[in-house]
Design an enzyme around this catalytic site. Structure first.
Site, PDB file in Angstrom:
ATOM      1  N   ASP A  73      29.751  58.352 -51.160  1.00 40.79           N
ATOM      2  CA  ASP A  73      30.237  59.658 -52.337  1.00 40.79           C
ATOM      3  C   ASP A  73      29.503  58.991 -53.681  1.00 40.79           C
ATOM      4  O   ASP A  73      29.432  58.141 -54.252  1.00 40.79           O
ATOM      5  CB  ASP A  73      31.736  59.141 -52.863  1.00 40.79           C
ATOM      6  CG  ASP A  73      32.194  59.979 -54.047  1.00 40.79           C
ATOM      7  OD1 ASP A  73      33.126  59.462 -54.615  1.00 40.79           O
ATOM      8  OD2 ASP A  73      31.460  60.766 -54.226  1.00 40.79           O
ATOM      9  N   ASP A 110      25.329  70.598 -37.380  1.00 40.87           N
ATOM     10  CA  ASP A 110      26.384  70.527 -36.363  1.00 40.87           C
ATOM     11  C   ASP A 110      26.750  72.164 -36.385  1.00 40.87           C
ATOM     12  O   ASP A 110      27.056  72.820 -37.459  1.00 40.87           O
ATOM     13  CB  ASP A 110      27.670  69.816 -36.782  1.00 40.87           C
ATOM     14  CG  ASP A 110      28.654  69.293 -35.772  1.00 40.87           C
ATOM     15  OD1 ASP A 110      28.989  68.328 -35.746  1.00 40.87           O
ATOM     16  OD2 ASP A 110      28.948  70.351 -34.925  1.00 40.87           O
ATOM     17  N   ASP A 138      29.352  62.988 -49.819  1.00 42.04           N
ATOM     18  CA  ASP A 138      28.580  64.290 -50.378  1.00 42.04           C
ATOM     19  C   ASP A 138      27.127  64.148 -50.014  1.00 42.04           C
ATOM     20  O   ASP A 138      26.707  62.986 -49.368  1.00 42.04           O
ATOM     21  CB  ASP A 138      28.858  64.583 -51.664  1.00 42.04           C
ATOM     22  CG  ASP A 138      28.643  63.596 -52.560  1.00 42.04           C
ATOM     23  OD1 ASP A 138      29.402  63.167 -53.482  1.00 42.04           O
ATOM     24  OD2 ASP A 138      27.465  62.681 -52.521  1.00 42.04           O
ATOM     25  N   ASN A 168      29.421  61.043 -56.668  1.00 40.68           N
ATOM     26  CA  ASN A 168      30.036  61.470 -57.895  1.00 40.68           C
ATOM     27  C   ASN A 168      31.480  61.401 -58.110  1.00 40.68           C
ATOM     28  O   ASN A 168      32.091  61.714 -59.054  1.00 40.68           O
ATOM     29  CB  ASN A 168      29.817  63.272 -57.826  1.00 40.68           C
ATOM     30  CG  ASN A 168      30.786  63.736 -56.844  1.00 40.68           C
ATOM     31  OD1 ASN A 168      31.289  62.969 -56.168  1.00 40.68           O
ATOM     32  ND2 ASN A 168      31.239  65.154 -57.224  1.00 40.68           N
ATOM     33  N   GLU A 174      28.135  69.801 -27.137  1.00 36.31           N
ATOM     34  CA  GLU A 174      29.332  69.036 -26.972  1.00 36.31           C
ATOM     35  C   GLU A 174      30.153  69.866 -25.895  1.00 36.31           C
ATOM     36  O   GLU A 174      30.491  71.061 -26.035  1.00 36.31           O
ATOM     37  CB  GLU A 174      30.033  68.969 -28.148  1.00 36.31           C
ATOM     38  CG  GLU A 174      31.324  67.886 -28.066  1.00 36.31           C
ATOM     39  CD  GLU A 174      32.480  68.238 -28.803  1.00 36.31           C
ATOM     40  OE1 GLU A 174      32.801  69.333 -29.325  1.00 36.31           O
ATOM     41  OE2 GLU A 174      33.422  67.328 -29.022  1.00 36.31           O
ATOM     42  N   ASP A 182      34.334  61.488 -56.625  1.00 36.23           N
ATOM     43  CA  ASP A 182      35.727  62.210 -56.576  1.00 36.23           C
ATOM     44  C   ASP A 182      36.240  61.745 -55.273  1.00 36.23           C
ATOM     45  O   ASP A 182      37.122  62.323 -54.783  1.00 36.23           O
ATOM     46  CB  ASP A 182      35.118  63.683 -56.324  1.00 36.23           C
ATOM     47  CG  ASP A 182      34.443  63.997 -55.235  1.00 36.23           C
ATOM     48  OD1 ASP A 182      34.248  65.163 -55.009  1.00 36.23           O
ATOM     49  OD2 ASP A 182      34.036  63.067 -54.451  1.00 36.23           O
ATOM     50  N   ASP A 187      29.188  72.471 -31.161  1.00 30.89           N
ATOM     51  CA  ASP A 187      30.547  72.114 -31.013  1.00 30.89           C
ATOM     52  C   ASP A 187      31.185  72.735 -29.796  1.00 30.89           C
ATOM     53  O   ASP A 187      31.097  73.817 -29.779  1.00 30.89           O
ATOM     54  CB  ASP A 187      31.271  72.361 -32.267  1.00 30.89           C
ATOM     55  CG  ASP A 187      32.505  72.033 -32.420  1.00 30.89           C
ATOM     56  OD1 ASP A 187      32.636  70.599 -32.492  1.00 30.89           O
ATOM     57  OD2 ASP A 187      33.635  72.680 -32.619  1.00 30.89           O
ATOM     58  N   HIS A 209      32.957  60.699 -34.434  1.00 29.64           N
ATOM     59  CA  HIS A 209      34.102  61.053 -35.387  1.00 29.64           C
ATOM     60  C   HIS A 209      35.234  61.358 -34.785  1.00 29.64           C
ATOM     61  O   HIS A 209      36.347  61.612 -35.521  1.00 29.64           O
ATOM     62  CB  HIS A 209      33.479  62.192 -36.221  1.00 29.64           C
ATOM     63  CG  HIS A 209      33.373  63.696 -35.652  1.00 29.64           C
ATOM     64  ND1 HIS A 209      32.414  63.503 -34.734  1.00 29.64           N
ATOM     65  CD2 HIS A 209      34.188  64.432 -35.752  1.00 29.64           C
ATOM     66  CE1 HIS A 209      32.443  64.885 -34.121  1.00 29.64           C
ATOM     67  NE2 HIS A 209      33.621  65.502 -34.729  1.00 29.64           N
ATOM     68  N   ASP A 210      35.269  61.593 -33.559  1.00 31.27           N
ATOM     69  CA  ASP A 210      36.666  61.952 -32.503  1.00 31.27           C
ATOM     70  C   ASP A 210      37.241  60.919 -31.879  1.00 31.27           C
ATOM     71  O   ASP A 210      38.158  61.007 -31.465  1.00 31.27           O
ATOM     72  CB  ASP A 210      36.283  63.136 -31.629  1.00 31.27           C
ATOM     73  CG  ASP A 210      36.100  64.271 -32.334  1.00 31.27           C
ATOM     74  OD1 ASP A 210      35.332  65.256 -31.579  1.00 31.27           O
ATOM     75  OD2 ASP A 210      36.249  64.578 -33.622  1.00 31.27           O
TER      76      ASP A 210
END
Ligand code: TEU
Ligand code: CA
Length: 553
Positions: A21, A98, A29, A23, A255, A25, A200, A327-328
């Site tokens: 990150d 992706d 990003d 910034n 995928e 928040d 995907d 990520h899954d």
């Protein structure tokens, strides 16, 4: 076999929301990615695969796209993207995007139009069917994220198909206008200079015309026989290749949930004119009593058999992609290794050895190079992922299974294990953000972080760095033929690779036990290419320590 850059590449997957990150928040990003390119260059990877960064309401963290040619507000601007791409290319890093085109967000303008009326020009962009009534969908298919795969839409009193969340309506690929829209969008991104696509659930884009009930699994019918490897999937991918992919020097990886080696040779055959490679999921789909929600470990012979089939049946015909997690999936060292403190590092290095010495392009998921572990979830409120939130609701809050029974299973497989922020250093929030992270940082960041590991030559990070460097110097790692040894062993994963007159031996102890091992005659006295601990590999009889891994050549 023709040599190409993507066969020789190591690909690093970035899940932007949790990477860095810039910034404050609390959300990763694009500027954050740019700020970490030197770290990735130092690691030695060749290609970066970014999970989706397009405009999205984030029902499924960006896998629900509302504008394919705009950057998600939370991730920054198109100028940020252009700068990141330029800086990556300056460092010799390629960038793969992706591509999520099995479905869009329900907030995409196409769907907003499609749902307005039955004769709207966008109606046929999606898959609409009459139900039996407002409470009875057209069939019994279930969504991957719990519930029915059909959502009733009041406006036209019809149902639309969503194999994932109800905010992810499936596109109708039988509509040639949809295909043209997708191909035009892909061309636009290729003309911007990206280096490829990860596609995907691309095995799901062609559905059968008939939509009968599927065989009932847990709560609903299985859509797979009608929505995976459908009647036109290869025709559409050949069209995509002819109209877009063949025009650029890019890499493509599909995928393909549910893919077999036979099917993979169609998607990724050397002369299929479809994709370069596919992700297969047999080694991560060891389902149990609650479907994917299970905490059991693989029986090693079964796991070895899966890899051996893929290594031998694709060899010379199609290209393998190699991964332990993404990520899954839960974190590799927690699922396939041993994340107890005394074994975490050595087993992470063993897993890296086992995977990177196999045939195919290896993928490293962000934080895997640090030996990051699963998160110690204590309560369901800590989940952020729609899949886990819905599954806990469907299995537990429904009363189907007790919390005590289900909890170990869901925390073992929750996708959120892989989505906690990358641990950069031991400062507050692991240096990921100066704000409050969208998902909690793993409390073990004080011991497991990039700053400590890049400074420690014996770290998991430096072991990955060495494996990646070895791939550049040893074509046998890329092109050598795989052959299994000791297939009946429940403790050791042993195999050779052969290229011309060169041969290497990989030995991995998947247990926390000491194991006696006899070096095969032809390897006695050979040199050690890499090992995750000290031993005398010149002897014929050795004792392997817990999670010991070594390679002789
Ligand atoms: O995943 C597709 C898919 O098959 C997943 O449902 C996966 O099998 C499951 O999550 C394992 O637990 C892709 C993306 O990788 C995933 O992040 C998206 O949620 C999904 O498609 C929908 O776009
Ligand atoms: Ca941010």
């Amino acid at each position: 076999m023709n040599k190409t850059w993507w066969k020789e590449a190591v690909i690093y997957q970035i899940y932007p929301r949790s990477f860095m990150d810039s910034n404050g928040d609390g959300i990763g990003d694009i500027k954050g990615i740019t700020s970490r390119l030197d770290y990735l260059k130092y690691l030695g990877v060749d290609v970066l695969w970014l999970s989706p960064i397009y405009q999205s309401p984030n029902d499924d963290n960006g896998y629900d796209i509302s504008d394919y040619q705009a950057i998600m507000d939370e991730f920054g601007t198109m100028e940020d993207f252009d700068e990141m791409l330029l800086e990556a290319h300056k460092r010799g890093l390629r960038v793969v995007m992706d591509l999520v085109v099995n479905h869009t967000s329900d907030e995409h303008k196409w769907f907003m139009e499609s749902r307005k009326s039955k004769d709207n020009e966008y109606r046929d962009y999606y898959i609409w069917r009459e139900g039996k009534d407002a409470q009875t969908p057209p069939n019994n298919w279930g969504s991957c994220f719990s519930g029915s795969a059909w959502q009733y839409d009041e406006q036209t009193a019809m149902y639309y198909l969503h194999l994932f969340s109800k905010k992810q309506p499936d596109l109708n690929w039988d509509n040639e206008t949809v295909r043209k829209e997708v191909f035009d969008m892909m061309t636009w991104w290729c003309d911007k200079g990206i280096d490829g696509f990860r596609m995907d659930v691309i095995s799901m884009i062609s559905k059968t015309k008939e939509i009968p009930d599927g065989p009932v699994t847990e709560f609903y019918g299985d859509y797979s026989p009608y929505c995976i490897h459908g009647p036109n999937v290869h025709r559409y991918l050949k069209e995509m290749n002819e109209k877009v992919l063949s025009k650029y020097d890019i890499m493509t990886v599909g995928e393909t949930p549910g893919v077999t080696t036979e099917e993979a040779k169609k998607y990724a055959g050397e002369d299929s004119n479809e994709l370069n490679m596919v992700f297969q999921f047999e080694h991560v789909d060891n389902h149990g009593k609650y479907g994917k929600w299970d905490d059991k470990k693989w029986q090693l012979t079964k796991l070895k058999n899966i890899f051996t089939r893929w290594q031998t049946e694709l060899y010379g015909q199609a290209w393998n992609s190699l991964f332990w997690d993404n990520h899954d999936q839960p974190r590799a060292v927690s699922r396939f290794g041993d994340d107890r403190p005394e074994f975490r590092e050595v087993s992470a290095k063993m897993l890296a050895t086992c995977l990177h010495m196999m045939q195919g392009s290896p993928y490293i998921y962000q934080g895997e190079e640090l030996g990051m572990t699963n998160y110690p979830f204590q309560k369901p409120e800590e989940f952020r992922d729609i899949e886990s939130v819905n599954a806990y609701q469907e299995w537990c809050l429904s009363g189907e299974v007790s919390h005590e029974e289900f909890w170990p299973c869901i925390i073992a497989r929750s996708r959120d294990n892989a989505r906690t922020p990358v641990q950069w250093d031991a400062s507050d929030q692991a240096g990921f953000t100066t704000g409050t992270p969208w998902i909690a940082v793993n409390p073990n960041y004080t011991e497991i972080n990039a700053k400590a590991e890049t400074a420690d030559p014996n770290s998991v990070f430096h072991y990955y760095k060495k494996l990646i460097a070895l791939r550049k110097e040893n074509p046998i790692m890329v092109y050598g033929k795989y052959e299994p040894l000791m297939e009946d062993s429940e403790e050791l994963f042993v195999y050779t690779r052969t290229l011309d007159d060169q041969k290497l031996l990989t030995v991995c102890n998947f247990t926390d036990q000491e194991i006696a091992f006899t070096i095969p005659e032809e390897f006695v006295g050979k040199s050690c290419l890499i090992a995750n601990m000290e031993n005398d590999y010149g002897k014929k009889e050795i004792t392997l320590r817990p999670y010991e891994a070594f390679v002789l050549i």
